[in-house]
Design a protein around this motif. Structure first.
Motif, PDB file in Angstrom:
ATOM      1  N   VAL A  19       2.681  -1.114   9.709  1.00  9.87           N
ATOM      2  CA  VAL A  19       3.880  -2.046   9.018  1.00  9.87           C
ATOM      3  C   VAL A  19       4.375  -1.503   8.298  1.00  9.87           C
ATOM      4  CG1 VAL A  19       3.837  -4.456  10.196  1.00  9.87           C
ATOM      5  CG2 VAL A  19       1.872  -3.509   8.287  1.00  9.87           C
ATOM      6  N   ARG A  20       3.690   0.179   7.990  1.00  7.74           N
ATOM      7  CA  ARG A  20       4.102   0.917   6.917  1.00  7.74           C
ATOM      8  C   ARG A  20       5.295   1.939   7.435  1.00  7.74           C
ATOM      9  NH1 ARG A  20      -1.278   3.420   4.537  1.00  7.74           N
ATOM     10  NH2 ARG A  20       0.109   4.214   2.856  1.00  7.74           N
ATOM     11  N   LYS A  50       3.260   1.536  -2.124  1.00  6.52           N
ATOM     12  CA  LYS A  50       4.219   1.710  -2.638  1.00  6.52           C
ATOM     13  C   LYS A  50       5.011   2.047  -2.667  1.00  6.52           C
ATOM     14  CE  LYS A  50       5.080   2.741  -7.772  1.00  6.52           C
ATOM     15  NZ  LYS A  50       4.551   3.356  -9.095  1.00  6.52           N
ATOM     16  N   ASP A  51       4.249   3.688  -1.675  1.00  4.88           N
ATOM     17  CA  ASP A  51       5.131   5.091  -1.028  1.00  4.88           C
ATOM     18  C   ASP A  51       5.493   4.495   0.632  1.00  4.88           C
ATOM     19  OD1 ASP A  51       5.645   5.700  -3.535  1.00  4.88           O
ATOM     20  OD2 ASP A  51       3.645   7.295  -3.593  1.00  4.88           O
ATOM     21  N   ASP A  53       7.216   3.828   3.850  1.00  2.05           N
ATOM     22  CA  ASP A  53       8.431   3.494   4.238  1.00  2.05           C
ATOM     23  C   ASP A  53       8.751   2.518   4.702  1.00  2.05           C
ATOM     24  OD1 ASP A  53      11.280   4.834   5.249  1.00  2.05           O
ATOM     25  OD2 ASP A  53      10.361   5.234   7.238  1.00  2.05           O
ATOM     26  N   LEU A  54       8.975   1.467   3.967  1.00  2.00           N
ATOM     27  CA  LEU A  54       9.805  -0.013   4.147  1.00  2.00           C
ATOM     28  C   LEU A  54      10.860   0.313   3.176  1.00  2.00           C
ATOM     29  CD1 LEU A  54       6.685  -2.056   4.530  1.00  2.00           C
ATOM     30  CD2 LEU A  54       8.515  -1.557   6.087  1.00  2.00           C
ATOM     31  N   SER A  55      11.447  -0.610   3.343  1.00  2.00           N
ATOM     32  CA  SER A  55      13.242  -0.624   2.062  1.00  2.00           C
ATOM     33  C   SER A  55      12.318  -2.316   2.250  1.00  2.00           C
ATOM     34  CB  SER A  55      14.485  -1.236   3.291  1.00  2.00           C
ATOM     35  OG  SER A  55      14.630  -1.976   3.982  1.00  2.00           O
ATOM     36  N   GLU A  56      13.631  -2.789   0.781  1.00  2.00           N
ATOM     37  CA  GLU A  56      13.116  -3.803  -0.062  1.00  2.00           C
ATOM     38  C   GLU A  56      13.518  -4.696   1.080  1.00  2.00           C
ATOM     39  OE1 GLU A  56      12.216  -4.555  -2.690  1.00  2.00           O
ATOM     40  OE2 GLU A  56      11.477  -2.498  -2.957  1.00  2.00           O
ATOM     41  N   LEU A  76       0.915  -5.216  -1.968  1.00  2.00           N
ATOM     42  CA  LEU A  76       0.542  -4.136  -1.983  1.00  2.00           C
ATOM     43  C   LEU A  76      -0.777  -3.542  -2.349  1.00  2.00           C
ATOM     44  CD1 LEU A  76       2.643  -3.281  -4.104  1.00  2.00           C
ATOM     45  CD2 LEU A  76       2.986  -2.544  -1.559  1.00  2.00           C
ATOM     46  N   VAL A  77      -1.628  -2.976  -1.800  1.00  2.00           N
ATOM     47  CA  VAL A  77      -3.072  -2.361  -1.622  1.00  2.00           C
ATOM     48  C   VAL A  77      -3.273  -0.956  -1.852  1.00  2.00           C
ATOM     49  CG1 VAL A  77      -3.799  -4.211  -0.273  1.00  2.00           C
ATOM     50  CG2 VAL A  77      -3.864  -1.785   0.495  1.00  2.00           C
ATOM     51  N   PRO A  78      -4.317  -0.732  -2.717  1.00  4.09           N
ATOM     52  CA  PRO A  78      -4.853   0.846  -2.257  1.00  4.09           C
ATOM     53  C   PRO A  78      -4.300   1.780  -1.392  1.00  4.09           C
ATOM     54  CG  PRO A  78      -5.642   0.054  -3.612  1.00  4.09           C
ATOM     55  CD  PRO A  78      -5.716  -1.505  -2.797  1.00  4.09           C
ATOM     56  N   ASP A  79      -3.426   2.935  -1.464  1.00  3.95           N
ATOM     57  CA  ASP A  79      -3.333   4.036   0.063  1.00  3.95           C
ATOM     58  C   ASP A  79      -4.613   5.142  -0.306  1.00  3.95           C
ATOM     59  OD1 ASP A  79      -3.147   5.280   1.536  1.00  3.95           O
ATOM     60  OD2 ASP A  79      -0.590   5.926   0.830  1.00  3.95           O
ATOM     61  N   ILE A  80      -5.287   4.681   0.553  1.00  8.39           N
ATOM     62  CA  ILE A  80      -6.549   5.783   0.706  1.00  8.39           C
ATOM     63  C   ILE A  80      -6.169   6.653   0.578  1.00  8.39           C
ATOM     64  CG2 ILE A  80      -9.001   5.562   1.733  1.00  8.39           C
ATOM     65  CD1 ILE A  80      -9.066   3.100   2.083  1.00  8.39           C
TER      66      ILE A  80
END
Length: 259
Positions: A19-20, A50-51, A53-56, A76-80
């Motif tokens: 789902v990213r 945050k970055d 590839d999901l549109s609003e 939203l969670v931190p991108d490891i």
């Protein structure tokens, strides 16, 4: 909308890789349809970064999946972001470790988005363990676990320890294997529980019978979770015997736009 008491919930987290990107929003709808039928009153948390590839529009579509009986939250969670030179797509999967940081819940089930949940999962809260998942399903290959279905008890100390080990030790990133799946298997190898096949039934490797329109796994038990790991739900055609299980709700049957 009813109030959701997090102390009584088994939180369900959608596996991040799927789902990213926009292409997996439609399979997510299938998963939600099945969960609303089989596990009403529970909470699905869709993790993202945050970055991504999901549109609003995609994010609003995810948020709008909530109903009065089943809540969906986009979080939203931190991108490891541990890179993988052999299979770059595996870099997205490390976000899964954030499930261990959801300490407002006593227990969490992490699911891949290309799944359909047919049975109740809430009884897993009583498991006397901090971690459980299902063995890999393939001919003569039962030596490691399959990461599509993970039961865990969040713990910030465990989260920080796993994060430090994975980010500071390249050999523990298992870039030549299955990245975060192999790492998690290594981390819990001596302490985790193994669940039976019905909790993560690969539809192309672990179904032994379709008699009478009923599915069976090895040993005769009905599947609780179906995993479309090899052919995605949108690839199942009407003439296929798996079609009615792959398409739980009509509005989710369209193919991803970039497929």
């Amino acid at each position: 909308m009813q109030a959701f008491d997090t102390a009584k919930l088994l939180a369900i987290a959608a596996c991040p890789m799927q789902v990213r990107t926009s292409r997996y929003v439609q399979p997510l709808k299938q998963l939600v349809c099945s969960l609303a039928e089989s596990n009403p009153g529970q909470l699905l948390i869709v993790m993202g970064c945050k970055d991504d590839d999901l549109s609003e529009v995609d994010k609003r579509a995810i948020a709008n999946l909530s109903t009065k009986d089943f809540k969906v939250e986009y979080r939203l969670v931190p991108d490891i972001g541990i890179q993988n030179v052999f299979s770059p797509r595996f870099a997205l999967n490390w976000i899964k470790l954030n499930s261990w940081n959801m300490t407002e819940f006593d227990s969490v089930v992490n699911l891949d988005t290309d799944m359909v949940v047919l049975g109740d999962l809430t009884h897993l809260r009583t498991l006397p363990t901090d971690f459980a998942w299902v063995p890999y399903q393939g001919p003569k290959r039962w030596w490691h676990n399959k990461g599509g279905f993970v039961f865990l008890r969040p713990c910030q100390a465990v989260f920080q320890h796993m994060l430090r080990l994975a980010t500071e030790n390249e050999e523990l990133q298992f870039q030549d294997l299955h990245a975060e799946q192999t790492f998690i298997d290594w981390y819990f190898y001596y302490t985790g529980y193994r669940l039976p096949i019905p909790y993560n039934t690969n539809v192309h490797k672990a179904l032994t019978s379709f008699k009478g329109g009923k599915l069976q796994t090895p040993g005769g038990a009905a599947p609780i979770v179906l995993h479309f790991a090899n052919i995605k739900p949108w690839g199942i055609q009407p003439e296929d015997k798996l079609y009615k299980w792959a398409h739980r709700c009509k509005e989710a049957q369209a193919k991803p736009v970039d497929e």
